[in-house]
Design an enzyme around this catalytic site. Sequence first.
Site, PDB file in Angstrom:
ATOM      1  N   ASN A  10       0.874  -1.176   0.000  1.00  0.00           N
ATOM      2  CA  ASN A  10       0.000   0.000   0.000  1.00  0.00           C
ATOM      3  C   ASN A  10       0.908   1.221   0.000  1.00  0.00           C
ATOM      4  O   ASN A  10       1.490   1.556   1.032  1.00  0.00           O
ATOM      5  CB  ASN A  10      -0.898  -0.011   1.245  1.00  0.00           C
ATOM      6  CG  ASN A  10      -1.683   1.284   1.376  1.00  0.00           C
ATOM      7  OD1 ASN A  10      -1.837   2.028   0.417  1.00  0.00           O
ATOM      8  ND2 ASN A  10      -2.184   1.548   2.578  1.00  0.00           N
ATOM      9  N   TRP A  11       1.016   1.837  -1.155  1.00  0.00           N
ATOM     10  CA  TRP A  11       1.948   2.971  -1.272  1.00  0.00           C
ATOM     11  C   TRP A  11       1.408   4.251  -0.633  1.00  0.00           C
ATOM     12  O   TRP A  11       2.136   5.214  -0.492  1.00  0.00           O
ATOM     13  CB  TRP A  11       2.269   3.223  -2.747  1.00  0.00           C
ATOM     14  CG  TRP A  11       3.331   2.294  -3.285  1.00  0.00           C
ATOM     15  CD1 TRP A  11       3.981   1.306  -2.598  1.00  0.00           C
ATOM     16  CD2 TRP A  11       3.869   2.296  -4.611  1.00  0.00           C
ATOM     17  NE1 TRP A  11       4.894   0.691  -3.412  1.00  0.00           N
ATOM     18  CE2 TRP A  11       4.846   1.275  -4.662  1.00  0.00           C
ATOM     19  CE3 TRP A  11       3.624   3.037  -5.757  1.00  0.00           C
ATOM     20  CZ2 TRP A  11       5.579   1.006  -5.812  1.00  0.00           C
ATOM     21  CZ3 TRP A  11       4.343   2.755  -6.914  1.00  0.00           C
ATOM     22  CH2 TRP A  11       5.323   1.758  -6.931  1.00  0.00           C
ATOM     23  N   LYS A  12       0.124   4.283  -0.361  1.00  0.00           N
ATOM     24  CA  LYS A  12      -0.507   5.496   0.190  1.00  0.00           C
ATOM     25  C   LYS A  12      -0.229   6.674  -0.751  1.00  0.00           C
ATOM     26  O   LYS A  12      -0.243   6.497  -1.958  1.00  0.00           O
ATOM     27  CB  LYS A  12      -0.013   5.775   1.613  1.00  0.00           C
ATOM     28  CG  LYS A  12      -0.012   4.539   2.489  1.00  0.00           C
ATOM     29  CD  LYS A  12       0.206   4.854   3.930  1.00  0.00           C
ATOM     30  CE  LYS A  12       0.412   3.564   4.695  1.00  0.00           C
ATOM     31  NZ  LYS A  12       0.054   3.664   6.095  1.00  0.00           N
ATOM     32  N   HIS A  96      -9.534   1.443   4.430  1.00  0.00           N
ATOM     33  CA  HIS A  96      -8.282   1.578   5.183  1.00  0.00           C
ATOM     34  C   HIS A  96      -8.528   2.531   6.351  1.00  0.00           C
ATOM     35  O   HIS A  96      -9.312   3.476   6.241  1.00  0.00           O
ATOM     36  CB  HIS A  96      -7.182   2.114   4.256  1.00  0.00           C
ATOM     37  CG  HIS A  96      -5.817   2.032   4.885  1.00  0.00           C
ATOM     38  ND1 HIS A  96      -5.367   2.974   5.782  1.00  0.00           N
ATOM     39  CD2 HIS A  96      -4.822   1.108   4.769  1.00  0.00           C
ATOM     40  CE1 HIS A  96      -4.145   2.627   6.184  1.00  0.00           C
ATOM     41  NE2 HIS A  96      -3.803   1.499   5.579  1.00  0.00           N
ATOM     42  N   GLU A  98      -6.924   4.915   7.445  1.00  0.00           N
ATOM     43  CA  GLU A  98      -6.684   6.338   7.143  1.00  0.00           C
ATOM     44  C   GLU A  98      -7.893   6.946   6.436  1.00  0.00           C
ATOM     45  O   GLU A  98      -8.210   8.123   6.617  1.00  0.00           O
ATOM     46  CB  GLU A  98      -5.399   6.472   6.309  1.00  0.00           C
ATOM     47  CG  GLU A  98      -4.169   6.193   7.162  1.00  0.00           C
ATOM     48  CD  GLU A  98      -3.002   5.574   6.425  1.00  0.00           C
ATOM     49  OE1 GLU A  98      -2.938   5.654   5.185  1.00  0.00           O
ATOM     50  OE2 GLU A  98      -2.143   4.975   7.107  1.00  0.00           O
ATOM     51  N   GLU A 168      -5.882  -4.899  10.313  1.00  0.00           N
ATOM     52  CA  GLU A 168      -4.807  -3.939  10.577  1.00  0.00           C
ATOM     53  C   GLU A 168      -5.091  -3.163  11.864  1.00  0.00           C
ATOM     54  O   GLU A 168      -5.878  -2.206  11.850  1.00  0.00           O
ATOM     55  CB  GLU A 168      -4.713  -2.934   9.427  1.00  0.00           C
ATOM     56  CG  GLU A 168      -4.395  -3.560   8.083  1.00  0.00           C
ATOM     57  CD  GLU A 168      -3.749  -2.541   7.164  1.00  0.00           C
ATOM     58  OE1 GLU A 168      -2.627  -2.793   6.739  1.00  0.00           O
ATOM     59  OE2 GLU A 168      -4.351  -1.487   6.911  1.00  0.00           O
ATOM     60  N   GLY A 174       2.255   1.968  10.478  1.00  0.00           N
ATOM     61  CA  GLY A 174       3.257   3.028  10.330  1.00  0.00           C
ATOM     62  C   GLY A 174       3.956   3.405  11.624  1.00  0.00           C
ATOM     63  O   GLY A 174       4.616   4.442  11.701  1.00  0.00           O
ATOM     64  N   SER A 214       3.129  -2.509  10.282  1.00  0.00           N
ATOM     65  CA  SER A 214       4.575  -2.574  10.490  1.00  0.00           C
ATOM     66  C   SER A 214       5.180  -3.946  10.149  1.00  0.00           C
ATOM     67  O   SER A 214       6.072  -4.431  10.841  1.00  0.00           O
ATOM     68  CB  SER A 214       4.926  -2.153  11.921  1.00  0.00           C
ATOM     69  OG  SER A 214       4.538  -0.812  12.140  1.00  0.00           O
ATOM     70  N   GLY A 235       2.671  -1.176   4.170  1.00  0.00           N
ATOM     71  CA  GLY A 235       2.884   0.206   3.750  1.00  0.00           C
ATOM     72  C   GLY A 235       4.358   0.483   3.510  1.00  0.00           C
ATOM     73  O   GLY A 235       4.910   0.209   2.436  1.00  0.00           O
ATOM     74  N   GLY A 236       5.037   1.007   4.532  1.00  0.00           N
ATOM     75  CA  GLY A 236       6.416   1.491   4.412  1.00  0.00           C
ATOM     76  C   GLY A 236       7.369   0.529   3.718  1.00  0.00           C
ATOM     77  O   GLY A 236       8.143   0.943   2.840  1.00  0.00           O
TER      78      GLY A 236
HETATM   79  C1  PEP Z   1      -0.755   0.081   5.730  1.00  0.00           C
HETATM   80  O1  PEP Z   1      -0.552   1.100   5.108  1.00  0.00           O
HETATM   81  O2  PEP Z   1      -1.809  -0.539   5.578  1.00  0.00           O
HETATM   82  C2  PEP Z   1       0.286  -0.396   6.658  1.00  0.00           C
HETATM   83  C3  PEP Z   1       0.088  -1.524   7.280  1.00  0.00           C
HETATM   84  O3  PEP Z   1       1.384   0.389   6.776  1.00  0.00           O
HETATM   85  P1  PEP Z   1       2.798  -0.048   7.474  1.00  0.00           P
HETATM   86  O4  PEP Z   1       3.178  -1.362   6.891  1.00  0.00           O
HETATM   87  O5  PEP Z   1       3.735   1.049   7.114  1.00  0.00           O
HETATM   88  O6  PEP Z   1       2.539  -0.157   8.950  1.00  0.00           O
END
Ligand code: PEP
Length: 254
Positions: A10-12, A96, A98, A168, A174, A214, A235-236
């Site tokens: 997930n690049w956001k 999500h 966010e 999640e 994050g 994470s 994400g990251g």
């Molecule tokens: C996400 O964006 O859904 C996520 C889980 O981010 P991260 O892996 O950075 O915690």
Amino acid sequence: MTRLPFIAGNWKMNLTVKEAREFAKEVADKIPATDKVEAAICAPSTHLETLVSLTENSNLNIGAENCHFEKSGAFTGEISPLTLADLGVKYVILGHSERREYFFESDELINKKAKAAFEHGLVPIVCCGETLEQYEASQAVDVITKQLKVDIAGLEKDQAEKLVIAYEPIWAIGTGKSATKEDAQKMCKAVRDVVADIYGQDVADKVRIQYGGSVNPTNIAEYMACPDVDGALVGGASLKVDSFVALLEGGKLA
Ligand code: PEP
């Protein structure tokens, strides 16, 4: 039952189109075989056409991060599920945390989007998860059950079995503070139980459930060893080719 592991990035709202192009070119021939793991990158809508065209002969699938529930109309700034499908996009992340937090998306809205996604041939990755306060109050199972009962209601059986659901915990997204493998397993099993309650155990056994929060190349294997964790939403650690490929290697079937 063996479910094909599914690792999705997930690049956001990250990376420029130029950076996305470089990522796609570099990653295309590094994705493991499709019978070992399924891979997807979910990217901003501005990047999708470029990503689809650069990866069409590779094992990488492309997903969007959101869509509207209508296929067209007076919805300035929105993203049509029909257009996403037309571009060759396969997945769409819905609900999500966010989007729930910053764009006030309700479970009812997420449900409308999930139905629209399927109608247009997209597979939704429906997200659920609790806040830290709810986790500490031991409410996590109740919270995700309440979310999912609305988010995934009213689907056809053949749609429901294609669903991907990402558990999640919001406090793990994050933050570098990932859930324990015991919590991830317990919560992904709770997700499967909700699907079984609504659609029956045969459907629940087919649905792929991801843990997200994470996840990185170091901890992916311990989540993938959990019987109800079928993959990860990341994400990251999905923003760099080396790290994304390491996630796929860590998540693939032996
Ligand atoms: C996400 O964006 O859904 C996520 C889980 O981010 P991260 O892996 O950075 O915690």
